[in-house]
Design a protein around this motif. Structure first.
Motif, PDB file in Angstrom:
ATOM      1  N   ASP A 105      -6.204   0.873 -10.490  1.00 43.32           N
ATOM      2  CA  ASP A 105      -7.888   1.182 -11.772  1.00 43.32           C
ATOM      3  C   ASP A 105      -8.014   1.754 -13.080  1.00 43.32           C
ATOM      4  OD1 ASP A 105      -9.332  -0.953 -10.496  1.00 43.32           O
ATOM      5  OD2 ASP A 105     -10.860   0.634 -10.256  1.00 43.32           O
ATOM      6  N   LYS A 161       1.004  -1.207   0.073  1.00 45.78           N
ATOM      7  CA  LYS A 161      -0.096  -0.045   0.245  1.00 45.78           C
ATOM      8  C   LYS A 161       1.069   1.110  -0.570  1.00 45.78           C
ATOM      9  CE  LYS A 161      -3.965   2.371   2.354  1.00 45.78           C
ATOM     10  NZ  LYS A 161      -4.305   1.908   3.589  1.00 45.78           N
ATOM     11  N   GLY A 217      -8.330   3.593  -4.788  1.00 47.49           N
ATOM     12  CA  GLY A 217      -8.194   2.149  -5.500  1.00 47.49           C
ATOM     13  C   GLY A 217      -9.047   3.148  -7.193  1.00 47.49           C
ATOM     14  N   LYS A 274      -5.767  -4.470  -3.095  1.00 42.80           N
ATOM     15  CA  LYS A 274      -5.749  -4.190  -4.538  1.00 42.80           C
ATOM     16  C   LYS A 274      -4.522  -3.660  -4.415  1.00 42.80           C
ATOM     17  CE  LYS A 274      -8.793  -2.703  -6.797  1.00 42.80           C
ATOM     18  NZ  LYS A 274      -9.878  -1.150  -7.001  1.00 42.80           N
ATOM     19  N   THR A 284     -10.328  -3.943  -0.921  1.00 40.41           N
ATOM     20  CA  THR A 284      -9.870  -3.418  -0.460  1.00 40.41           C
ATOM     21  C   THR A 284      -8.562  -2.198  -0.938  1.00 40.41           C
ATOM     22  OG1 THR A 284      -8.467  -4.296   1.328  1.00 40.41           O
ATOM     23  CG2 THR A 284     -10.896  -3.711   1.697  1.00 40.41           C
ATOM     24  N   ASP A 285      -8.379  -0.916  -0.197  1.00 39.13           N
ATOM     25  CA  ASP A 285      -7.176  -0.504  -1.317  1.00 39.13           C
ATOM     26  C   ASP A 285      -6.072  -1.138  -0.683  1.00 39.13           C
ATOM     27  OD1 ASP A 285      -7.981   2.021  -2.294  1.00 39.13           O
ATOM     28  OD2 ASP A 285      -8.298   2.951  -0.570  1.00 39.13           O
TER      29      ASP A 285
END
Length: 81
Positions: free
Chosen positions: A40, A17, A36, A64, A60-61
């Motif tokens: 994408d 993260k 997020g 991802k 969740t962030d």
């Protein structure tokens, strides 16, 4: 974790993260996106510019971001140091 981006040699360090947050911080014009949304957007950009599919999953962030970092390592866009 420490990774180096193969495209420009930048090195990022921290949790997945934290790495993705640092990438977002230096990405021009992405300040208003959530983490997020940035992930994408980045996946779409890599597909369009590099013709490389990054399979990113998670709800969740954190999930991802971890998936994105692993996809970048797996595709050769980044290397673990």
């Amino acid at each position: 974790m420490r990774i180096r981006m193969m495209s420009d040699g930048r090195v990022f360090q921290g949790t997945a993260k934290q790495i993705v947050e640092a990438m977002k911080y230096i990405a021009f014009g992405q300040e208003q996106r959530s983490l997020g949304e940035y992930i994408d957007w980045l996946v779409d950009q890599v597909q369009r510019l590099e013709s490389t599919d990054l399979k990113v999953e998670g709800d969740t962030d954190e999930e991802k971001a971890a998936s994105l970092v692993q996809a970048m390592l797996g595709s050769g866009l980044a290397e673990k140091m």
